[in-house]
Design an enzyme around this catalytic site. Structure first.
Site, PDB file in Angstrom:
ATOM      1  CB  ILE A  15      -8.332 -47.188  72.766  1.00  0.00           C
ATOM      2  CG1 ILE A  15      -9.629 -47.656  72.100  1.00  0.00           C
ATOM      3  CG2 ILE A  15      -7.934 -48.098  73.910  1.00  0.00           C
ATOM      4  CD1 ILE A  15     -10.817 -47.681  72.995  1.00  0.00           C
ATOM      5  CG  ASP A  74      -8.905 -45.019  66.295  1.00  0.00           C
ATOM      6  OD1 ASP A  74      -8.061 -44.155  66.573  1.00  0.00           O
ATOM      7  OD2 ASP A  74      -9.832 -44.835  65.478  1.00  0.00           O
ATOM      8  CG  HIS A  75      -3.210 -43.744  70.819  1.00  0.00           C
ATOM      9  ND1 HIS A  75      -3.773 -43.953  72.056  1.00  0.00           N
ATOM     10  CD2 HIS A  75      -1.943 -43.321  71.068  1.00  0.00           C
ATOM     11  CE1 HIS A  75      -2.892 -43.675  73.002  1.00  0.00           C
ATOM     12  NE2 HIS A  75      -1.784 -43.280  72.429  1.00  0.00           N
ATOM     13  NE  ARG A  76      -8.985 -41.857  64.822  1.00  0.00           N
ATOM     14  CZ  ARG A  76      -9.723 -41.984  63.719  1.00  0.00           C
ATOM     15  NH1 ARG A  76      -9.907 -40.955  62.924  1.00  0.00           N
ATOM     16  NH2 ARG A  76     -10.269 -43.156  63.428  1.00  0.00           N
ATOM     17  N   PRO A 103      -4.689 -43.865  63.811  1.00  0.00           N
ATOM     18  CG  PRO A 103      -4.794 -42.324  65.575  1.00  0.00           C
ATOM     19  CD  PRO A 103      -5.547 -42.802  64.385  1.00  0.00           C
TER      20      PRO A 103
END
Length: 422
Positions: free
Chosen positions: A393, A389-391, A213
């Site tokens: 960060i 990577d929004h998982r 994501p």
């Protein structure tokens, strides 16, 4: 004597023949290169394991070969070897009886007479929520059907086993809409087979884009002072055998930001449900080549001064364009930088090179009017784009990381440039 394909690198079991350097009947010596093979993004020479005459070449350019496959036959006595007839096809074996179908774990659905959700701790519920797991489909092993972490792991392993099984042929397989179109209907077309490098890039980018994501953060760095420093010391660096570029400064800025925000040095291990933090800083730098984008890796960038980084960056970029890199020189990066400034453009959204969790994109620096000390002046502004990577960060940390990059570029210490070329 048969020359077979050796193992090229960790996890590499095949490659594509890109060049055959001998012909049948040619004399060859030990360690003489017979052909060149492309694996991932590297081109590797395949040497002869003995001396003699080339009796038969078993492959052709463009062919995909696997580890252990015979590439070339060498006649050690110098006589050309006649092609052996192909072996007869093996006799058909009777089909084994089909195994009874397994009941997938997804079929295990929790049913409660009171309508209450399955029993589980807040920690288990939080992890299940983050991973998108429906706990009503997880069988609890504790008293009263209570679900613990081991049950969630067991459920995930079951899903992985199901995913690895070959799928039954669908009655009507899905078809890419593009494959159903005859583009020549509307005018002349030309078809060209994708190169092995382009196929590798396509596979990796598709995998990264569909599994990670992405969030992209944008910012500007006022590099007016940095460019003045670069101009002041460029000739000294050239005498020392290096080009002082904005990318060199960006590497140093990235090192500082990675040290301050170690979350950007992580990767996700989904099998173990763990976040792995690297204790090393290897920086990948995207290089534009005629064959496509390749990112060689500068090892231990945090332990090198600006001069050493500049020399290594120049040398790696040149060997990248010549396709002289080994597979190992393109692996293991902690963080990647992609600088399009020499080509043009401003902001763009670089794709994270998984299993890394972030990538920095740099556009072309342009002069803009800006307010400094209550006065409007022309300043050199560098557009920056940070994808992550929004998982792993969060947005706030993404903003802080990029601001640290900006700070380093805007306030770069002259002492770090002067030494050791002063």
């Amino acid at each position: 004597m048969d020359v077979t394909l050796p193992k090229l690198a960790e996890g590499a079991d095949s490659g594509t023949v890109v060049n055959i350097l001998v012909a049948e009947g040619d004399p060859v010596q030990v360690d003489q290169t017979l052909l060149e093979l492309e694996n991932e993004k590297a081109v590797a020479p395949i040497p002869s394991t003995g001396s003699g005459t080339v009796g038969r070449i078993h492959v052709e350019v463009g062919q995909v070969v696997s580890v252990g496959q015979v590439l070339v036959t060498i006649d050690e006595d110098g006589a050309a070897r006649a092609a052996a007839p192909p072996p007869p096809p093996p006799a058909a074996e009777p089909a084994a009886p089909a195994a009874p179908p397994e009941v997938p774990r997804e079929a295990q659905v929790h049913v409660s007479g009171s309508g209450a959700p399955p029993a589980a701790s807040p920690t288990v519920r939080k992890i299940a929520r983050e991973l998108g797991i429906d706990l009503t489909r997880v069988k609890g092993s504790q008293r009263g059907g209570r679900i613990v972490m081991a049950d969630v792991r067991s459920y995930i392993q079951g899903l992985q086993q199901l995913a690895l099984k070959p799928a039954a042929p669908a009655a009507e397989p899905a078809v890419d809409v593009f494959q159903t179109l005859d583009l020549a209907t509307w005018g002349p077309t030309k078809r060209e087979r994708m190169s092995p490098l382009r196929r590798t890039i396509a596979q990796r980018m598709t995998s990264s884009w569909t599994t990670v994501p992405h969030v992209t953060q944008f910012d500007d760095a006022d590099i007016t002072g940095l460019m003045e420093l670069r101009k002041r010391y460029a000739k000294a660096y050239e005498k020392a055998g290096a080009r002082l570029t904005v990318t060199s400064f960006a590497i140093k800025a990235a090192v500082s930001a990675l040290d301050k925000y170690p979350a950007f040095k992580t990767s996700i291990d989904y099998e173990a449900l763990e976040i792995v933090t690297r204790d090393y800083v290897h920086i990948g730098v995207a290089v534009d080549t005629e064959a496509g984008l390749i990112a060689p890796v500068i090892r231990d960038a945090d332990k090198k001064d600006l001069l050493s980084l500049s020399i290594e960056l120049d040398e790696l970029a040149e060997r990248t364009r010549q396709r002289k890199l080994s597979a190992d020189e393109m692996q293991g990066a902690t963080f990647t930088i992609s600088n399009l400034g020499s080509i043009g453009g401003s902001y763009f959204t670089p794709i994270v090179n998984s299993p890394q969790v972030a990538v920095l994109g740099m556009g072309r620096g342009v002069q803009r009017p800006m307010v400094r000390d209550r006065k409007v002046a022309l300043r050199m502004v560098l557009p920056l784009a940070l994808s992550y990577d929004h998982r792993v960060i969060d947005g706030a940390d993404g903003a802080r990381f990029l601001r640290e990059i900006v700070r380093c570029l805007e306030d770069y210490p002259e002492a770090d440039i002067k030494w050791p070329v002063s």
